[in-house]
Write a protein that holds these residues in place. Sequence first.
Motif, PDB file in Angstrom:
ATOM      1  N   CYS A   3      20.952 -29.579   2.326  1.00 31.83           N
ATOM      2  CA  CYS A   3      19.636 -30.116   2.606  1.00 31.83           C
ATOM      3  C   CYS A   3      18.785 -30.171   1.373  1.00 31.83           C
ATOM      4  N   LEU A   4      19.068 -29.379   0.375  1.00 33.90           N
ATOM      5  CA  LEU A   4      18.224 -29.329  -0.800  1.00 33.90           C
ATOM      6  C   LEU A   4      18.282 -30.606  -1.583  1.00 33.90           C
ATOM      7  N   THR A   5      19.257 -31.479  -1.195  1.00 30.61           N
ATOM      8  CA  THR A   5      19.332 -32.746  -1.904  1.00 30.61           C
ATOM      9  C   THR A   5      18.317 -33.727  -1.409  1.00 30.61           C
ATOM     10  N   PHE A   6      17.652 -33.448  -0.254  1.00 30.73           N
ATOM     11  CA  PHE A   6      16.649 -34.364   0.291  1.00 30.73           C
ATOM     12  C   PHE A   6      15.272 -33.860  -0.072  1.00 30.73           C
ATOM     13  N   PRO A   7      14.540 -34.688  -0.719  1.00 35.37           N
ATOM     14  CA  PRO A   7      13.168 -34.263  -1.076  1.00 35.37           C
ATOM     15  C   PRO A   7      12.309 -33.962   0.146  1.00 35.37           C
ATOM     16  N   ALA A   8      12.525 -34.700   1.200  1.00 32.82           N
ATOM     17  CA  ALA A   8      11.716 -34.461   2.392  1.00 32.82           C
ATOM     18  C   ALA A   8      11.905 -33.069   2.920  1.00 32.82           C
ATOM     19  N   PHE A   9      13.119 -32.590   2.923  1.00 33.02           N
ATOM     20  CA  PHE A   9      13.373 -31.242   3.417  1.00 33.02           C
ATOM     21  C   PHE A   9      12.857 -30.205   2.469  1.00 33.02           C
ATOM     22  N   ARG A  10      12.983 -30.481   1.172  1.00 31.39           N
ATOM     23  CA  ARG A  10      12.502 -29.497   0.216  1.00 31.39           C
ATOM     24  C   ARG A  10      10.992 -29.328   0.284  1.00 31.39           C
ATOM     25  N   SER A  11      10.322 -30.466   0.403  1.00 31.81           N
ATOM     26  CA  SER A  11       8.861 -30.361   0.424  1.00 31.81           C
ATOM     27  C   SER A  11       8.307 -29.969   1.779  1.00 31.81           C
TER      28      SER A  11
ATOM     29  N   LEU B 106      13.086 -40.479  -0.519  1.00 27.53           N
ATOM     30  CA  LEU B 106      11.943 -40.989   0.250  1.00 27.53           C
ATOM     31  C   LEU B 106      10.680 -40.245  -0.151  1.00 27.53           C
ATOM     32  N   GLY B 107       9.546 -40.802   0.242  1.00 26.37           N
ATOM     33  CA  GLY B 107       8.262 -40.159  -0.044  1.00 26.37           C
ATOM     34  C   GLY B 107       8.044 -38.886   0.791  1.00 26.37           C
ATOM     35  N   VAL B 108       7.139 -38.088   0.344  1.00 27.73           N
ATOM     36  CA  VAL B 108       6.830 -36.832   1.040  1.00 27.73           C
ATOM     37  C   VAL B 108       6.108 -37.131   2.378  1.00 27.73           C
TER      38      VAL B 108
END
Length: 583
Positions: free
Chosen positions: A15-23, A90-92
């Motif tokens: 999941c850490l590869t998706f910015p949405a999940f990280r943020s 994708l955007g936050v």
Amino acid sequence: MPQAGSLCVWRIQNCLTFPAFRSGGAGAKVASDCAGAGVGGGGGAVSTVTRAQPWQLCRAGSAGAEALASGGAANTERPERPGPLQDETLGVASVPSQWRGVQGIRGETKSCQTASTATAEAPAQTRKHVDAEVQTEAPEPVSLQPVPQCDGPRLVAFLRRVEAMVTRELNKNWQSHAFDGFEVNWSEQQQTVTCLHTLGYPPAQGQGLHVTGVSWNTTGSVVACAYGRLDDGDWSTLKSFVCAWNLDRRGLNPQQPSAVVEVPSAVMCLAFHPTQPSHVAGGLYNGEVLVWDVSHPEDPLLWRTGLTDDAHTDPVYQVVWLPGPQHGHRFQVLSVAADGKVLLWLAVGAGRLQLSAGFALAVQQLPRSTKLKKPPRGETEVGATAVAFSSFDPSLFVLGTEGGFPLKCSLAAEEPALTRMPSSVPLRAPAQFTFSPHGGPVYSVSCSPFHRNLFLSAGTDGHVHLYSMLQAQPLTSLQLSHKYLFAVRWSPVRPLVFAAASGEGDVQLFDLQKSSQKPTVSIKQTQDESPVYCLEFNRQQTQLLAAGDAKGVVKVWQLSSEFTEQGPRETEDLDQLAAEVAT
């Protein structure tokens, strides 16, 4: 390979590869159920994905599942599909919180009010001190007059010469009766009888009411009158009045009483309390006895008997205040009426007069000390019309009757009365002695304040009788009127003076020291010869006499000095008159 329609589980890893999940900090793994074909490997293939297109999440056969698992290489027959899954940035994304807004809507605003603060202002007066100095004149020495030298021997000789003569004259003066009964009177002499006040109440006069009774209060400054009717007719439902005037009040209006009490029945008599200046008792035509306080005209009624079995059944002709049984500060009201009963009332709670003792006059129990007319057949009660108490024996009283004969009675009588009249207390027979009768009903009796055995009576025969308690026949009989005599009263200050009210409109004053046959003064109360129904001497201001008449008028007369100043040997003359008759 599972059958088509089996559940395909996609497990998203890395999941850490998706910015949405990280943020966003959402969950690290998402389990998703999709409707599509099963994946080989028996337990379902697991693949790392970044995003699935909608057309990939559909039901398909096993070949479709394989193609999806292998990155889409197996499906070469559809050139319109995109290539293998690729990473996409994708955007936050952020989701605003709704919790605080919901809590704000649910909030309530409340307030409370404390009690108002009381404030008051009060003035304070400070004292001022002023010191002042005054200078008095120097005192002058008083010069003493020299005492003259008396001639001692000559003075002694003079006293010895006149001693016998002075002693003789002093003895003569000591034995003389020239100044017996003489009292110095420093007041101004009143030579004639004059009318001071003419009092009336227009609403009562407009109804044609008579003044049926007058009374002075204990201070002598207030005179009250009762309005009713004494002539023929049924006046039981006629509204009546009790009026009082304060003669000492500045700006007295003779046509506006100081107090007015409305009464539902005609008032036949009244009497002020012996010690309470504003309490007055009255007897009504309907048989009731009431007590009012004329100082509270808005609510004057204090006590009443009510129309009970104990009350009178005929008009009450006179009321008298008497000391209570223990001779304390409480007083009783005695009432006499035409039903033949003499009743004693005591004030109790709740504004009620309660019967404490009673007497009844029965024909068969009258003493036969004189010859009386035979009463009508079937008549047993003797109607009482007037009462007077002895000033020397508080239990002794005289009754006037409708039969014309006065009765000597006693409150201490014990013999039961022979009567069928209902009563809550035993009725007793009070009569002890019967006097020679008048030619008609007796309307008034009065006991002498200066002699224990003398009393006066006046009746419809126009005569005043002077009786002694010791004999049936009158001492003297005076014809004062060719019509009725309605009232007679002894003077409170002159032993030989009395006044009478006549049916010819006169108030007649008698002085037995001057004449025993004709009045000393005859006062014209009414000009049209309307009857004078009542009169009363003022015991405090002894120069005043009040009289009420059929015109509804009360006149206050100021007597001349000859009726208010006791003459020498007057008491002895009264004793001699009583003694001569008794022998």
